[in-house]
Motif scaffolding. Structure first.
Motif, short mmCIF file in Angstrom:
data_model
loop_
_atom_site.label_atom_id
_atom_site.label_comp_id
_atom_site.label_asym_id
_atom_site.label_seq_id
_atom_site.Cartn_x
_atom_site.Cartn_y
_atom_site.Cartn_z
N GLU A 38 105.83 53.97 0.62
CA GLU A 38 106.18 55.13 -0.21
C GLU A 38 104.93 55.92 -0.59
N LEU A 39 103.82 55.20 -0.81
CA LEU A 39 102.57 55.88 -1.17
C LEU A 39 101.97 56.59 0.04
N ALA A 40 102.00 55.91 1.21
CA ALA A 40 101.32 56.44 2.40
C ALA A 40 101.96 57.74 2.88
N GLU A 41 103.30 57.81 2.83
CA GLU A 41 104.02 58.94 3.45
C GLU A 41 103.59 60.31 2.92
N PRO A 42 103.72 60.58 1.60
CA PRO A 42 103.38 61.93 1.12
C PRO A 42 101.91 62.30 1.33
N PHE A 43 101.02 61.31 1.42
CA PHE A 43 99.62 61.61 1.61
C PHE A 43 99.29 61.84 3.09
N GLY A 44 100.26 61.52 3.96
CA GLY A 44 100.04 61.73 5.39
C GLY A 44 98.91 60.88 5.94
N ILE A 45 98.74 59.68 5.39
CA ILE A 45 97.72 58.78 5.95
C ILE A 45 98.38 57.50 6.44
N SER A 46 97.69 56.77 7.32
CA SER A 46 98.25 55.56 7.92
C SER A 46 98.38 54.46 6.87
N LEU A 47 99.23 53.47 7.17
CA LEU A 47 99.37 52.33 6.27
C LEU A 47 98.04 51.61 6.09
N THR A 48 97.27 51.51 7.21
CA THR A 48 95.96 50.84 7.14
C THR A 48 95.03 51.60 6.21
N GLY A 49 95.01 52.93 6.33
CA GLY A 49 94.17 53.76 5.46
C GLY A 49 94.57 53.61 4.01
N MET A 50 95.89 53.61 3.76
CA MET A 50 96.37 53.46 2.38
C MET A 50 95.99 52.11 1.82
N LYS A 51 96.11 51.05 2.65
CA LYS A 51 95.77 49.70 2.19
C LYS A 51 94.30 49.61 1.79
N LYS A 52 93.43 50.32 2.53
CA LYS A 52 91.99 50.31 2.20
C LYS A 52 91.76 50.95 0.83
N HIS A 53 92.41 52.11 0.60
CA HIS A 53 92.27 52.77 -0.70
C HIS A 53 92.79 51.86 -1.82
N LEU A 54 93.95 51.20 -1.58
CA LEU A 54 94.54 50.34 -2.61
C LEU A 54 93.63 49.16 -2.92
N GLN A 55 92.93 48.65 -1.87
CA GLN A 55 92.02 47.52 -2.08
C GLN A 55 90.88 47.93 -3.03
N VAL A 56 90.33 49.14 -2.82
CA VAL A 56 89.24 49.64 -3.69
C VAL A 56 89.75 49.77 -5.12
N LEU A 57 90.96 50.32 -5.28
CA LEU A 57 91.54 50.49 -6.62
C LEU A 57 91.84 49.14 -7.27
N GLU A 58 92.30 48.18 -6.45
CA GLU A 58 92.62 46.84 -6.98
C GLU A 58 91.34 46.12 -7.39
N ASP A 59 90.27 46.26 -6.60
CA ASP A 59 88.98 45.63 -6.94
C ASP A 59 88.45 46.16 -8.27
#
Lengths: 113, 113
Positions: B37-58
């Protein structure tokens, strides 16, 4: 305009993400200093200090002026107003969500009794 | 303790230095969402979104929870309190310097007249 503001936020948050750069700002907040005066207490090379200062200058957090052979550094012109606004806005949104959650729980309690 | 706090500020400011990551936080501030749901509106891949989420989670800005095959993302536990304190402290220091400068100018004017 919004694009420009986003880039400024990127640069400002990026500049603040390093402990040496935050310490440089805290030092300059007490008064201007030369590049050598800044480098010495941090125990880093002049080249290393110049790189940090460039990042801070690109974000508008530090301004430098060359007087003769000496480069003086001072805080500004940016005063972190936009960054503070973003953070306060985000925290308000979180608080409003907590308030709504609290109201929801109160409603649920009300229905139980 | 101070070292630990500095590292947390590094991570938080670093996480906020990207426009997509700030937009993810603003989106999650309105309610939790799955990674897709997060990846779709931003038009980025699931892998790209997971990387951003990892930074935010850290940085403690986002927490995720796996329910069945779906990973849910939500804001928190960090509420930017420390970051806001650093910024407010820095701005207060700048203001105090301006106040002192103002007083100095007033004194100089007084001596002139």
């Amino acid at each position: 305009m919004v694009q420009y503001q986003a880039q400024r936020l990127d640069r400002t948050f990026g500049a603040l993400s390093d402990p040496t750069r935050r310490a440089i700002l805290e030092r300059l907040g007490r008064g201007r200093a030369t590049v050598s005066e800044l480098a010495e207490p941090f125990g880093i090379s002049l080249t290393g200090m110049k790189k940090h200062l460039q990042v801070l200058e690109d974000a508008g957090l530090v301004s430098t002026e060359k007087v003769g052979r000496t480069r003086w550094c001072a805080v500004g012109p940016q005063d972190l107003d936009e960054v503070q606004q973003w953070i306060v806005g985000y925290r308000l949104m979180l608080e409003e969500r907590l308030d709504r959650l609290g109201e929801l729980l109160e409603d649920m309690k009300g229905q139980e009794s």
